[in-house]
Every structure is written in structure tokens, then in C-alpha cells.
Design a protein around this motif. Structure first.
Motif, mmCIF file in Angstrom:
data_model
loop_
_atom_site.group_PDB
_atom_site.id
_atom_site.type_symbol
_atom_site.label_atom_id
_atom_site.label_comp_id
_atom_site.label_asym_id
_atom_site.label_seq_id
_atom_site.Cartn_x
_atom_site.Cartn_y
_atom_site.Cartn_z
ATOM 1 N N THR A 1 0.851 -1.184 0.000
ATOM 2 C CA THR A 1 0.000 0.000 0.000
ATOM 3 C C THR A 1 0.885 1.231 0.000
ATOM 4 O O THR A 1 2.112 1.140 -0.072
ATOM 5 N N ASP B 1 -2.678 -5.116 -4.687
ATOM 6 C CA ASP B 1 -3.455 -3.891 -4.503
ATOM 7 C C ASP B 1 -4.617 -3.860 -5.499
ATOM 8 O O ASP B 1 -4.713 -2.978 -6.354
ATOM 9 N N VAL C 1 -7.680 -3.106 -5.267
ATOM 10 C CA VAL C 1 -8.524 -1.909 -5.272
ATOM 11 C C VAL C 1 -7.886 -0.847 -6.153
ATOM 12 O O VAL C 1 -8.555 -0.223 -6.994
ATOM 13 N N ALA D 1 -8.290 -1.817 -9.820
ATOM 14 C CA ALA D 1 -9.657 -1.608 -10.298
ATOM 15 C C ALA D 1 -9.976 -0.132 -10.465
ATOM 16 O O ALA D 1 -10.772 0.249 -11.339
ATOM 17 N N GLU D 2 -9.359 0.717 -9.646
ATOM 18 C CA GLU D 2 -9.622 2.151 -9.711
ATOM 19 C C GLU D 2 -8.691 2.881 -10.667
ATOM 20 O O GLU D 2 -8.739 4.109 -10.775
ATOM 21 N N PHE E 1 -14.899 -6.758 -7.971
ATOM 22 C CA PHE E 1 -13.608 -6.368 -8.533
ATOM 23 C C PHE E 1 -13.169 -7.253 -9.700
ATOM 24 O O PHE E 1 -12.188 -6.952 -10.369
ATOM 25 N N TYR F 1 -10.551 -6.091 -12.767
ATOM 26 C CA TYR F 1 -9.256 -6.754 -12.525
ATOM 27 C C TYR F 1 -8.847 -7.544 -13.761
ATOM 28 O O TYR F 1 -7.724 -7.424 -14.257
ATOM 29 N N VAL G 1 -10.124 -1.691 5.400
ATOM 30 C CA VAL G 1 -9.929 -2.187 4.051
ATOM 31 C C VAL G 1 -11.307 -2.615 3.505
ATOM 32 O O VAL G 1 -12.103 -3.197 4.251
ATOM 33 N N PRO G 2 -11.642 -2.367 2.243
ATOM 34 C CA PRO G 2 -10.752 -1.910 1.173
ATOM 35 C C PRO G 2 -10.675 -0.411 0.980
ATOM 36 O O PRO G 2 -9.967 0.047 0.081
ATOM 37 N N GLU G 3 -11.400 0.391 1.793
ATOM 38 C CA GLU G 3 -11.399 1.833 1.534
ATOM 39 C C GLU G 3 -10.077 2.515 1.879
ATOM 40 O O GLU G 3 -9.875 3.688 1.571
#
Length: 601
Positions: free
Chosen positions: A159, A193, A195, A198-199, A227, A231, A590-592
Motif C-alpha cells: 500500500t 493492490d 482496489v 480496479a480504480e 472487482f 481486474y 480495508v478496502p477503503e
């Protein structure tokens, strides 16, 4: 006898240099070096068992599989006694560091369990020693009597630096350099990672691009069906994190290989029985399904190898030949090596296993050399294991704590408040965010006892600030002393839990003195310890010695009352797995990826 040449994956000549000789042997114009006779053959190509066969081996490769009695010339013979001959197992996803031994030591346990090829993601040592640590492990792997390939660590740190502090930072440029410098770097390791991927995070996608531009596949690590589509669209084509039949089915339909992860049922690594439902319940084909181990300590490595995972697949409804193919041909195919390993076709490496009818390995050939016979290492293997790789001195000096050590406990609140606690539940891979109404007592011991809590702290150990993150564990079950580990995934800071600061400090100080390890402390004394001086992750002893230390530690861990196994405990700082984690920076949701306070008014 002992060999004059090293026993490693380079001992067998490339197929291009062997084709004429293999053709001569297969056609009967020349004798093989070895004939394994009296066998039944488990064919991973046709997924059936062929009776009354013999295997002809020349130059460490398979020349042919023939009906019994076909060869009558001069050659060494080995009587398989009617047993099953199968290709050596191929483990598509694991972390050598989790075994707490070096690559050379890992090879012994793998071969005993019929595994002759592994794909390892060395992100643990990368988190501690950056790209040079990965290179050292590759040098170690080149000395090992095992086919070892690298899936290049992709998420170091896991992270951002404002979430946790790691010792390594594998940028896209460093990852590209590893691909270009090491031919055994065949894929990009698990992109944890998910998230960020995906973002559309720029760094995450730049790292993926380093693999795709080189024609290398990308491995994944994902939680949550939402996701899957972004992904897969980002180029990820395998994952070992299919935890149930629904997400496994989603992944297969998205074109993602799934690696069914089997592990000791008391650990967080046993998702196979549920995930296999995509095949056994939903009717999906098993052609893009593999078996893998992921994480094993030295003790579990010996008892729960990839062969055990294959047998678990059989117990959960997969036919034996298909299950063995999931552990051999399918992983080889996934990584484009099915012309070299994974089956008993002509020209393939003579990496073979003699099995009992229940698929328990008895003997193993590595490149045509008998390295395990009747579950024991042969003199050939013993000679190879007597020459292990020695890590540089810098790898033995990686635990750097601040002096003086900050407090391992938070200040006791002066008034009633709410605690954002971490609730540990079996098997321990996901942690529950529990809000506990705290009525402070006169001191911490009384307050903990009244609320079924214990302390937990994560101490930065890379010499990069010495921060300490404080937390409280709910239902951890600790009844005495403290437990601690330098294997706090993934940044590998120290994680320590205890009922009092004195025992917690003893635990942290012994890990610093030994430059890493896992320990249990009672009444100020260390009652069990597995020293891990190489990067705070690895022992430099043989696997049997480390396994014995591990068994003693597990016994002490159980006596201390810990409700989850120590490998689940090591995941408390792993800030890419839901729902709440503790790093040296503090509590993370997590996941935020949102930091929250320990106490709220």
C-alpha cells in the motif's frame, strides 16, 4: 554416489541440444540411460492410468513411454513394483519465505513431497531488502536442486507509504530490470493492490505494463466479486484467492485461471473445499484450474505439500488423474512450460514421481536422478543439500529498532469510550472490525480482563522512523505473556501481542537481538523461539531442524491460549485484506484504505 556437477535445473541440457539422442533412443537405435520398469503410468495428457508401461530416460529427459518389456538392450533398470509413475508436481504459487527456510532447504521438502518445480513470489524479501533481496533469493534458487521460477514481486510496498512503512520499494523500473536480468522471471507476481488496480491507479498499471509488454502473464490476488471484471480487464490472468464457488465461477468466466489453494485446515490457507464447487457443483471444466500451496511453515511444508492438496481435490470429487493434472500439467501450461514439464511426453524433463495408489509419493527423480527413495533423501540429494547458498552479511542485519523503544501500549483512556478493536476469528485471514464500549478500570490489566481484550502493536523495524501502531485484539484468547513475530505481512514490521508491556518488550528485544524470528514469552522468559536471521524471514538451517523448532513454538503458542495460529497472527498488519488491519501507522479499514483512531469518544 555423489555427483561432480551441481544438481540443479541447469543439470539437464536444453531440449535443443538433445533431440538427436532422444530420437535415437526412442527409435531403438541407442540405449537409454535408465529404464523405469514395472509401472503403471498416470497420464496427465489423457487423464487416465495406463497399465504395464516402462519409461525410457536419456540425458535427464524422457525419450519414450513404452509397453512393458519393450527394451531389451543395455541400460540401468529400476523396478517400480507396479506403482504409479507420474510427472513431478508443479506448484504455481507460493512464497519460499513463508516456509522460514532458504530455497536450497525448501528443495528437500518439495522433493520429498513429489514437487519438482515451483513458481515463487519473493515479495516478502523484497519488502525488506528491495530488488537486491529478490536477486539474492534468485541466486539461492539457482543453487537449489529444484526447478525454481520467479513471479516478480509486483506490490512492494503493498500500500502507500502513508498506510505502512516497508523496507523496499519495487518501482516499475526496478521490476522491468528484474524481468530483463533474470530468465527465470516468467510472470508478474500477485498484484495485491486489487482496489488500486480496479480504480486505475497509475503506478499499479505501469507495473502491470512491464509484464504485458514483455509477453509475461500477470498473477493476481483479489477479494470481492465486484472487482473481478475490472481486474481481469487490467490484464490479470490468474489468482489463488478464489475463496468460494461463486467468485471462482466469475473468475473462470472472465478468463482468469484459478489456483485452488489447499492448506492445513487450522490455517487461513484452505479455501479449496469451497472454491472447488465451481467445478463439482456448477459444472465448470477443470482445464483452467490448478492446485497450489501458497504459504507453509517448515513443519507444515513437510506434512502438507502440494501432493496433499492434490489428494484434497480427490477427496472433494475430482478424479485422480485430473487432480494430478491440476498439480502438474495445468500449472505448466499456464506458464507456457508444458513442453518441458507437467507430463510424461517425449523430450520432457525426467522429473518423475513414484506414487502409491492413494497418490502418496514414494520416490522422486529430478532430471533423471533418483533424489528420494522410499520417502528418504538419497546420497545424491544429500550431497546437493550439503552445498547451500550463503546470503550476504547485509541480509543478516535487517532489524533496526529505535532506541529507546517507544511505548508498546496506548495511554489508558480517562473516560468511557468506544474502541475500534480487531476481532480475530478462525481461520484468521479476514479480521472483523468490532466496536467495543470500553469502561476504563484503574489500569490496563483490569480493563483488558473485563472486556476480553489484549494489546497488539506493530513496530517499524527498517530503521525508517521507528513508529509504533497500537491496537486491541478481541477474542484473541491470550491468557499469559506475549507473542511476537518479525514476519508481519507484508511490510514485515514486528507485530507483538500481549497482556502486559514487560513481556511484550522482552519479545520485541529478543527478535531484535536475533535479527528476526517468532517467539512466545511467559513471565519475562522466552519459552519458544524460531530464529529467522536472514532478512528477519528465513533460517539458514535444514528444513527438518526448522520444522522441529516450529513444532515447539506451536505447542507454546497453543499453551498461551492464542485463538488463531501464528500464521494468521502474521496477517494482522496485511492492509490489503478486509476488514481491519493494524500497521505501524495505525488502524486501517480495508478496502477503503481509511485510517481510523483506536479510541473514539
Amino acid at each position: 554416489m555423489t555427483r561432480s556437477a551441481p544438481l540443479n535445473r541447469f543439470s539437464v541440457a536444453p531440449l535443443a541440444a538433445m533431440t538427436r539422442r532422444l530420437a535415437d533412443v526412442a527409435a531403438g537405435r541407442a540405449d537409454p540411460d535408465l529404464v523405469i520398469a514395472g509401472a503403471r503410468v498416470l497420464s496427465t495428457y489423457s487423464e487416465r492410468i495406463l497399465r504395464d508401461r516402462e519409461v525410457w530416460i536419456a540425458g535427464g529427459r524422457i525419450a519414450a513411454v513404452r509397453p512393458a518389456g519393450s527394451h531389451r538392450g543395455g541400460a540401468a533398470r529400476y523396478d517400480a513394483g507396479g506403482g504409479l509413475i507420474a510427472p513431478g508436481l508443479v506448484d504455481p504459487h507460493l512464497h519460499i519465505e513463508s516456509s522460514m527456510v532458504t530455497a536450497c532447504a525448501y528443495a528437500e521438502a518439495a522433493l520429498l513431497n513429489g514437487t519438482t518445480t515451483i513458481f515463487c513470489d519473493s515479495h516478502e524479501i523484497g519488502n525488506v531488502l528491495d530488488a537486491q533481496g529478490v536477486a539474492w533469493m534468485l541466486e539461492d534458487a539457482r543453487e537449489a536442486p529444484l526447478n525454481i521460477y520467479l513471479t516478480v514481486p509486483s506490490t512492494v510496498p503493498a500500500t502507500s507509504p502513508d498506510i505502512e512503512t516497508a523496507g523496499g520499494d519495487l518501482t516499475p523500473e526496478k521490476i522491468a530490470a528484474l524481468f530483463d536480468a533474470w530468465p527465470e522471471a516468467l510472470a508478474l507476481g500477485e498484484k495485491m493492490d486489487f482496489v488500486a488496480v480496479a480504480e486505475g491507479d497509475a503506478r499499479a498499471h505501469a507495473i502491470i505494463a512491464t509484464a504485458l509488454e514483455r509477453g509475461r502473464p500477470v498473477s493476481g490476488h483479489i477479494y470481492g466479486r465486484d472487482f473481478v471484471a475490472p481486474y481481469a480487464a487490467s490484464g490479470v490472468t490468474d489468482t489463488h484467492e478464489a475463496t468460494d464457488p461463486d467468485i471462482a465461477d466469475d473468475l473462470l468466466e472472465a478468463g482468469v485461471w484459478i489456483f485452488l489453494r489447499g492448506g492445513p485446515p487450522t490455517t487461513p490457507w484452505h479455501s479449496l473445499p469451497r472454491a472447488i464447487g465451481a467445478v463439482t457443483e456448477y459444472g465448470a471444466a477443470w482445464k483452467r484450474v490448478c492446485a497450489c500451496t501458497d504459504d507453509r511453515d517448515a513443519d507444515d511444508l513437510l506434512a502438507f505439500g502440494l501432493d496433499w492438496v492434490v489428494r484434497e481435490a480427490v477427496r472433494n470429487g475430482i478424479p485422480k488423474p485430473a487432480a494430478w493434472a491440476m498439480g502438474s500439467l495445468h500449472p505448466a501450461t499456464r506458464f507456457g512450460l508444458d513442453g518441458e514439464i507437467g507430463g510424461l511426453g517425449g523430450g520432457r524433463r525426467a522429473d518423475l514421481v513414484l506414487l502409491d495408489d492413494d497418490l502418496t509419493p514414494r520416490s522422486t527423480w529430478y532430471g533423471g536422478e533418483l533424489v528420494v527413495e522410499d520417502r528418504r533423501a538419497t546420497p545424491v540429494l544429500e550431497a546437493a543439500l550439503s552445498r547451500p547458498y550463503r546470503y550476504p552479511a547485509a541480509a543478516y542485519a535487517t532489524v533496526h529498532l529505535p532506541a529507546p523503544l517507544p511505548s508498546l501500549l496506548p495511554a489508558l483512556p480517562a473516560a468511557p469510550c468506544t474502541v475500534n478493536a480487531i476481532r480475530t476469528t478462525l481461520p484468521g485471514i479476514e479480521l472483523v472490525h468490532e466496536r467495543v464500549s470500553l469502561q476504563p478500570g484503574a489500569d490496563w490489566p483490569g480493563t483488558l480482563a473485563a472486556h476480553d481484550l489484549c494489546h497488539v502493536a506493530v513496530v517499524e523495524r527498517h530503521g525508517l522512523g521507528g513508529r509504533v501502531g497500537h491496537g486491541l485484539l478481541s477474542a484473541f484468547g491470550l491468557t499469559r505473556g506475549a507473542v511476537a513475530s518479525s514476519v508481519g505481512h507484508d511490510a514485515h514490521n514486528l507485530v507483538v501481542a500481549g497482556l502486559n508491556e514487560a513481556d511484550m518488550r522482552v519479545a520485541v528485544e529478543v527478535l531484535a537481538r536475533e535479527q528476526g524470528g517468532v517467539c512466545v514469552v511467559e513471565d519475562g522468559a522466552v519459552v519458544a523461539m524460531v530464529p529467522l536471521p536472514v532478512a528477519g524471514l528465513l533460517s539458514d538451517k535444514r528444513v527438518g531442524a526448522v520444522a522441529a523448532e516450529m513444532r515447539t513454538l506451536k505447542e507454546a503458542w497453543a499453551r498461551a491460549g492464542c485463538a488463531i495460529p501464528y500464521m494468521g497472527f502474521n496477517l494482522i498488519p496485511l492492509s490489503v485484506i478486509p476488514r481491519i488491519r493494524l500497521t505501524d501507522m495505525g488502524l486501517i479499514l480495508v478496502p477503503e484504505m481509511r485510517q481510523i483512531p483506536l479510541f473514539e469518544a
